[in-house]
Design an enzyme around this catalytic site. Structure first.
Site, PDB file in Angstrom:
ATOM      1  N   ASP A   1      -0.271  -5.230 -11.313  1.00  0.00           N
ATOM      2  CA  ASP A   1       1.182  -5.198 -11.462  1.00  0.00           C
ATOM      3  C   ASP A   1       1.768  -4.327 -10.363  1.00  0.00           C
ATOM      4  OD1 ASP A   1       0.433  -2.646 -12.335  1.00  0.00           O
ATOM      5  OD2 ASP A   1       0.445  -3.302 -14.419  1.00  0.00           O
TER       6      ASP A   1
ATOM      7  N   ASP B   1       4.620  -1.410  -9.377  1.00  0.00           N
ATOM      8  CA  ASP B   1       5.565  -0.401  -9.833  1.00  0.00           C
ATOM      9  C   ASP B   1       6.447  -0.002  -8.661  1.00  0.00           C
ATOM     10  OD1 ASP B   1       4.302  -0.385 -12.301  1.00  0.00           O
ATOM     11  OD2 ASP B   1       2.866   1.145 -11.673  1.00  0.00           O
TER      12      ASP B   1
ATOM     13  N   ASP C   1      -1.656  11.897  -9.294  1.00  0.00           N
ATOM     14  CA  ASP C   1      -2.985  12.486  -9.432  1.00  0.00           C
ATOM     15  C   ASP C   1      -3.825  12.484  -8.146  1.00  0.00           C
ATOM     16  OD1 ASP C   1      -3.117   9.716  -9.708  1.00  0.00           O
ATOM     17  OD2 ASP C   1      -4.180   9.737 -11.626  1.00  0.00           O
TER      18      ASP C   1
END
Ligand code: ATP
Ligand code: MG
Length: 448
Positions: A74, A76, A151
């Site tokens: 997907d 983002d 992260d």
């Protein structure tokens, strides 16, 4: 237009907070990500936002996956626009989340998740639990801050479809090219804020073929126990991602290497230590990975049914040895195994229902006489039950003849099915039971 945009990028990136790095602007020749690699919806969302004067980039996993040659699941988008501003620009969109709002923009069959740049967590204003786990971080921030709170360096890449450049604050492109998974900031601090990052390290390392940077790898072993404080629903989501990624075998090996399997899926430890159980679990994970690669559907219920099956078998046997009847003993064993698991992983009620259906069908495959086989074929879950049966046979728990018989029976012309029935089954079952009684600790067929 492009020049104007580039200017805007440079101008805005410059006055970042002192401690934050200046980004590198990496041209397409060095990363190879073209507009065509991005989904039409994500391209559209970025251009609409940019034309309205906002910053907007495709960000995170999608950019990273394209660079290593994988197809993103997907897309983002990260933007300087507030959720309300985003919402106002797209007719088919809605704001979700209460504490930290993001916007889902629907376009054709796609949904693009659009997040406003987030501020970094700072010690004073961030709410944590007693172990240092961050409970809330819901402040909007600058793009540089947004990059720094992510992260791993390879996850902090911002792709601009208009200029086909990547804004890279933490040398993520170089790390990707050198096949290194590197944490942004101090790994110990970042694991304490969110222990799930340890699981993400193992999963992303396996998925992308990256080796975990020693500084990020070393603390995992000693900090693994922090996972115990993570809410079970979050752990379950992450485990599902891991197991359904198409790299489950690799991921699980990586988890074991990092010492992360202990306490995570407590029953998995037990399973992996039984020779038969271990074979069954790896077979089932290989089977799942293969299905994902072939684009076939996989169900979490089936997967968890396989992971926990040998635990059910052991419990079932123990109950039968105590004199409980086979059928109720199976149902009690199923409940007790799921119960023990629920403290750690929040297996949803629906998935638990699917798991039980698959388990409950298993003894029915042993009855090959009378009307029972016809009724079993008509069960909506027959196919899943049979796939499960075949895995059991492949792992050596049952003779292959049993799933083979069912396959032939299911394929046979209805008129020739009658002749295939195995009518002496009831008799042999009775005989077997009688023979077993005198033995002190009967070893059950399931473990033979
Ligand atoms: P995939 O989608 O392949 O599972 P992903 O990295 O895209 O991997 P998502 O959960 O979709 O994972 O997260 C999107 C992005 O959000 C990540 O790339 C990362 O930048 C950021 N992110 C996700 N989880 C965390 C976390 N625990 N801590 C910090 N940043 C995170
Ligand atoms: Mg993602």
């Amino acid at each position: 237009m492009i020049r104007k945009l580039l200017r805007r990028v440079f101008r805005r990136a410059a006055p970042a907070t002192n401690a934050l790095p200046d980004p590198a602007v990496i041209p397409v020749a060095r990363h190879g990500v073209r507009r065509e690699h991005i989904s039409p919806a994500a391209n559209k969302v970025c251009s609409v936002l940019q034309e309205a004067g906002h910053k907007a980039y495709v960000v995170g996993g999608a950019v990273r996956d394209i660079i290593v040659g994988q197809t993103p699941k997907d897309f983002d988008v990260a933007t300087s626009a507030t959720p309300e501003e985003v919402r106002a620009l797209f007719r088919r969109s809605r704001i979700i989340g209460r504490r930290f709002k993001i916007v889902h923009v629907m376009s054709g069959p796609e949904t693009i998740e659009v997040s406003t740049f987030r501020a970094m967590q700072d010690a004073e204003s961030t709410e944590t639990d007693e172990h240092g786990r961050v409970l809330r971080d819901n402040v909007f921030g600058s793009m540089a801050e947004d990059a720094t709170r992510r992260d791993f360096t390879v996850n902090a890449l911002y792709y601009d479809p208009t200029s086909e450049t990547i804004i890279d604050y933490h040398h993520g492109v170089a790390d990707l090219q050198q096949k290194t998974l590197r944490m942004i900031g101090d790994p110990r601090v970042r694991y304490r804020e969110d222990p799930v990052r340890m699981l993400r390290a193992a999963r992303l390392g396996a998925k992308l073929g990256l080796s975990i940077d020693p500084a990020a790898r070393a603390p995992i072993r000693e900090m693994a126990e922090l996972l115990e404080n993570v809410p079970p629903a979050r752990l379950f989501d992450e485990m599902l991602k891991l197991l359904m990624s198409g790299n489950a075998v690799k991921c699980l090996r990586q988890l074991r290497e990092e010492g992360l399997h202990h306490g995570l899926l407590p029953l998995l430890d037990v399973i992996l230590e039984q020779p038969m159980g271990e074979r069954f679990v790896w077979l089932s994970l290989e089977n799942t990975d293969e299905r994902v690669r072939q684009g076939k559907p996989i169900s979490p219920g089936f997967l968890f049914a396989t992971l926990l099956w040998h635990e059910v078998l052991a419990d079932w046997d123990a109950r039968k040895a105590e004199g409980e009847h086979s059928q109720p003993a199976l149902f009690d064993a199923m409940d007790s195994v799921l119960e023990r698991q629920s403290g750690k992983l929040a297996i949803t009620r629906r998935i638990a229902g699917d798991i039980k259906e698959i388990w409950a069908l298993q003894p029915r495959f042993e009855k090959r006489a009378g009307k029972t086989p016809y009724r079993l074929l008509e069960q909506p879950r027959y196919r899943a039950g049979w796939d499960f049966l075949r895995l059991r046979a492949q792992s050596g728990e049952l003779p292959m003849e049993l799933p083979d018989w069912w396959e032939a029976f299911a394929d046979a012309h209805p008129e020739s099915r009658e002749a295939m029935l195995v009518p002496d089954k009831a008799g042999t079952a009775k005989k077997r039971r009688r023979r077993k009684k005198p033995a002190a600790a009967p070893s059950d067929a399931g473990q033979a």
